[in-house]
Write a protein that holds these residues in place. Structure first.
Motif, PDB file in Angstrom:
ATOM      1  N   ASN A  17     -16.324 -20.173  13.437  1.00 37.05           N
ATOM      2  CA  ASN A  17     -16.846 -18.811  13.534  1.00 37.05           C
ATOM      3  C   ASN A  17     -15.705 -17.815  13.701  1.00 37.05           C
ATOM      4  O   ASN A  17     -14.715 -18.106  14.368  1.00 37.05           O
ATOM      5  N   ALA A  18     -15.887 -16.636  13.109  1.00 34.60           N
ATOM      6  CA  ALA A  18     -14.915 -15.551  13.229  1.00 34.60           C
ATOM      7  C   ALA A  18     -15.649 -14.272  13.609  1.00 34.60           C
ATOM      8  O   ALA A  18     -16.829 -14.102  13.280  1.00 34.60           O
ATOM      9  N   ILE A  19     -14.932 -13.379  14.299  1.00 34.31           N
ATOM     10  CA  ILE A  19     -15.487 -12.077  14.679  1.00 34.31           C
ATOM     11  C   ILE A  19     -14.473 -10.985  14.354  1.00 34.31           C
ATOM     12  O   ILE A  19     -13.324 -11.270  14.034  1.00 34.31           O
ATOM     13  N   ASP A  20     -14.928  -9.756  14.460  1.00 32.10           N
ATOM     14  CA  ASP A  20     -14.077  -8.570  14.288  1.00 32.10           C
ATOM     15  C   ASP A  20     -13.239  -8.634  13.007  1.00 32.10           C
ATOM     16  O   ASP A  20     -12.015  -8.552  13.038  1.00 32.10           O
ATOM     17  N   THR A  21     -13.913  -8.771  11.886  1.00 29.28           N
ATOM     18  CA  THR A  21     -13.234  -8.837  10.597  1.00 29.28           C
ATOM     19  C   THR A  21     -12.887  -7.424  10.136  1.00 29.28           C
ATOM     20  O   THR A  21     -13.739  -6.550  10.098  1.00 29.28           O
ATOM     21  N   ARG A  22     -11.610  -7.221   9.806  1.00 23.50           N
ATOM     22  CA  ARG A  22     -11.095  -5.906   9.447  1.00 23.50           C
ATOM     23  C   ARG A  22     -10.228  -5.997   8.196  1.00 23.50           C
ATOM     24  O   ARG A  22      -9.732  -7.070   7.864  1.00 23.50           O
ATOM     25  N   VAL A  23     -10.008  -4.861   7.572  1.00 22.34           N
ATOM     26  CA  VAL A  23      -9.065  -4.769   6.461  1.00 22.34           C
ATOM     27  C   VAL A  23      -8.181  -3.560   6.726  1.00 22.34           C
ATOM     28  O   VAL A  23      -8.625  -2.549   7.254  1.00 22.34           O
ATOM     29  N   ALA A  24      -6.909  -3.696   6.375  1.00 21.02           N
ATOM     30  CA  ALA A  24      -5.948  -2.609   6.576  1.00 21.02           C
ATOM     31  C   ALA A  24      -4.991  -2.576   5.404  1.00 21.02           C
ATOM     32  O   ALA A  24      -4.868  -3.546   4.650  1.00 21.02           O
ATOM     33  N   ILE A  25      -4.325  -1.451   5.256  1.00 24.38           N
ATOM     34  CA  ILE A  25      -3.238  -1.329   4.288  1.00 24.38           C
ATOM     35  C   ILE A  25      -1.997  -0.941   5.072  1.00 24.38           C
ATOM     36  O   ILE A  25      -2.012   0.018   5.846  1.00 24.38           O
ATOM     37  N   ASP A  26      -0.951  -1.712   4.902  1.00 26.75           N
ATOM     38  CA  ASP A  26       0.302  -1.443   5.586  1.00 26.75           C
ATOM     39  C   ASP A  26       1.436  -1.698   4.603  1.00 26.75           C
ATOM     40  O   ASP A  26       1.518  -2.781   4.011  1.00 26.75           O
ATOM     41  N   GLU A  27       2.273  -0.711   4.419  1.00 25.54           N
ATOM     42  CA  GLU A  27       3.400  -0.791   3.493  1.00 25.54           C
ATOM     43  C   GLU A  27       2.957  -1.240   2.104  1.00 25.54           C
ATOM     44  O   GLU A  27       3.614  -2.039   1.446  1.00 25.54           O
ATOM     45  N   GLN A  34     -11.180  -1.858  -1.305  1.00 26.43           N
ATOM     46  CA  GLN A  34     -10.117  -2.080  -2.292  1.00 26.43           C
ATOM     47  C   GLN A  34     -10.222  -1.072  -3.432  1.00 26.43           C
ATOM     48  O   GLN A  34      -9.219  -0.509  -3.868  1.00 26.43           O
ATOM     49  N   THR A  35     -11.425  -0.812  -3.900  1.00 19.75           N
ATOM     50  CA  THR A  35     -11.632   0.149  -4.979  1.00 19.75           C
ATOM     51  C   THR A  35     -11.274   1.568  -4.527  1.00 19.75           C
ATOM     52  O   THR A  35     -10.592   2.301  -5.242  1.00 19.75           O
ATOM     53  N   ALA A  36     -11.707   1.929  -3.329  1.00 22.48           N
ATOM     54  CA  ALA A  36     -11.462   3.283  -2.829  1.00 22.48           C
ATOM     55  C   ALA A  36      -9.991   3.536  -2.516  1.00 22.48           C
ATOM     56  O   ALA A  36      -9.516   4.655  -2.623  1.00 22.48           O
ATOM     57  N   ARG A  37      -9.253   2.503  -2.116  1.00 23.97           N
ATOM     58  CA  ARG A  37      -7.860   2.670  -1.696  1.00 23.97           C
ATOM     59  C   ARG A  37      -6.873   2.085  -2.708  1.00 23.97           C
ATOM     60  O   ARG A  37      -5.730   1.817  -2.359  1.00 23.97           O
ATOM     61  N   LEU A  38      -7.277   1.920  -3.941  1.00 24.30           N
ATOM     62  CA  LEU A  38      -6.442   1.305  -4.967  1.00 24.30           C
ATOM     63  C   LEU A  38      -5.077   1.971  -5.097  1.00 24.30           C
ATOM     64  O   LEU A  38      -4.058   1.299  -5.243  1.00 24.30           O
ATOM     65  N   LYS A  39      -5.037   3.278  -4.999  1.00 25.92           N
ATOM     66  CA  LYS A  39      -3.761   4.006  -5.136  1.00 25.92           C
ATOM     67  C   LYS A  39      -2.786   3.687  -4.000  1.00 25.92           C
ATOM     68  O   LYS A  39      -1.580   3.821  -4.151  1.00 25.92           O
ATOM     69  N   ASP A  40      -3.306   3.235  -2.852  1.00 28.00           N
ATOM     70  CA  ASP A  40      -2.451   2.906  -1.712  1.00 28.00           C
ATOM     71  C   ASP A  40      -1.910   1.479  -1.769  1.00 28.00           C
ATOM     72  O   ASP A  40      -1.027   1.121  -1.001  1.00 28.00           O
ATOM     73  N   LEU A  41      -2.447   0.667  -2.650  1.00 28.63           N
ATOM     74  CA  LEU A  41      -2.038  -0.737  -2.753  1.00 28.63           C
ATOM     75  C   LEU A  41      -0.857  -0.864  -3.709  1.00 28.63           C
ATOM     76  O   LEU A  41      -0.969  -1.396  -4.802  1.00 28.63           O
ATOM     77  N   ALA A  73       2.096  -2.501  -3.174  1.00 33.59           N
ATOM     78  CA  ALA A  73       2.860  -3.752  -3.140  1.00 33.59           C
ATOM     79  C   ALA A  73       2.196  -4.847  -3.965  1.00 33.59           C
ATOM     80  O   ALA A  73       2.848  -5.822  -4.335  1.00 33.59           O
ATOM     81  N   GLY A  74       0.907  -4.695  -4.271  1.00 34.49           N
ATOM     82  CA  GLY A  74       0.205  -5.690  -5.068  1.00 34.49           C
ATOM     83  C   GLY A  74       0.052  -7.030  -4.364  1.00 34.49           C
ATOM     84  O   GLY A  74      -0.095  -8.046  -5.017  1.00 34.49           O
TER      85      GLY A  74
END
Length: 137
Positions: free
Chosen positions: A39-49, A95-102, A104-105
């Protein structure tokens, strides 16, 4: 509007960080010779560098999942499956909304387990069963 010298050094663009799911869901860790579900909790996504970081905290339910969690500290999984439609859908929307911030690929999976952060580079991400996610590490 004028900024002070202090603000010029402190102001940084905000890191995108969004919650995908607060509650529990199951994560399957596939190893060369076996598969463990935890089991996992507090699933998040972030963009860094410029790279996307998917992160969650393991919360084993019982002794068997605690034993399975030990494998994550001794062996490297070859893939991870998140079988939760909400997580999969929200990650794709982010991912779709923040595509321009990604820029590093790259994508990184960060798993918090026993107060340690374990980091894995994701080589491939695809839509999994029941609209979840299949991550190849």
């Amino acid at each position: 509007m004028r900024t002070s010298r202090f603000e010029k050094f402190v102001m940084m663009p905000p890191m995108a960080d969004r919650s995908l799911k607060k509650g529990a869901h199951t994560v399957d860790f596939q190893y060369t010779n076996n598969c463990d579900s935890i089991n996992a909790i507090d699933t998040r996504v972030a963009i860094d560098e410029g790279k996307m970081i998917l992160k969650f905290t393991l919360k084993p339910a019982g002794g068997n999942q605690s034993d399975d969690e030990e494998n994550l500290h001794t062996d490297k999984p070859v893939s991870v499956q998140i079988r939760d439609e909400q997580v999969g859908t929200k990650l794709r929307n982010f991912q779709t909304a923040r595509l321009k911030d990604l820029t590093a690929g790259k994508m990184v999976l960060e798993v918090t387990s026993r107060n340690k952060v374990l980091s894995f580079e994701v080589k491939r991400i695809k839509r999994g069963q029941l609209s979840g996610l299949d991550l190849t590490l």
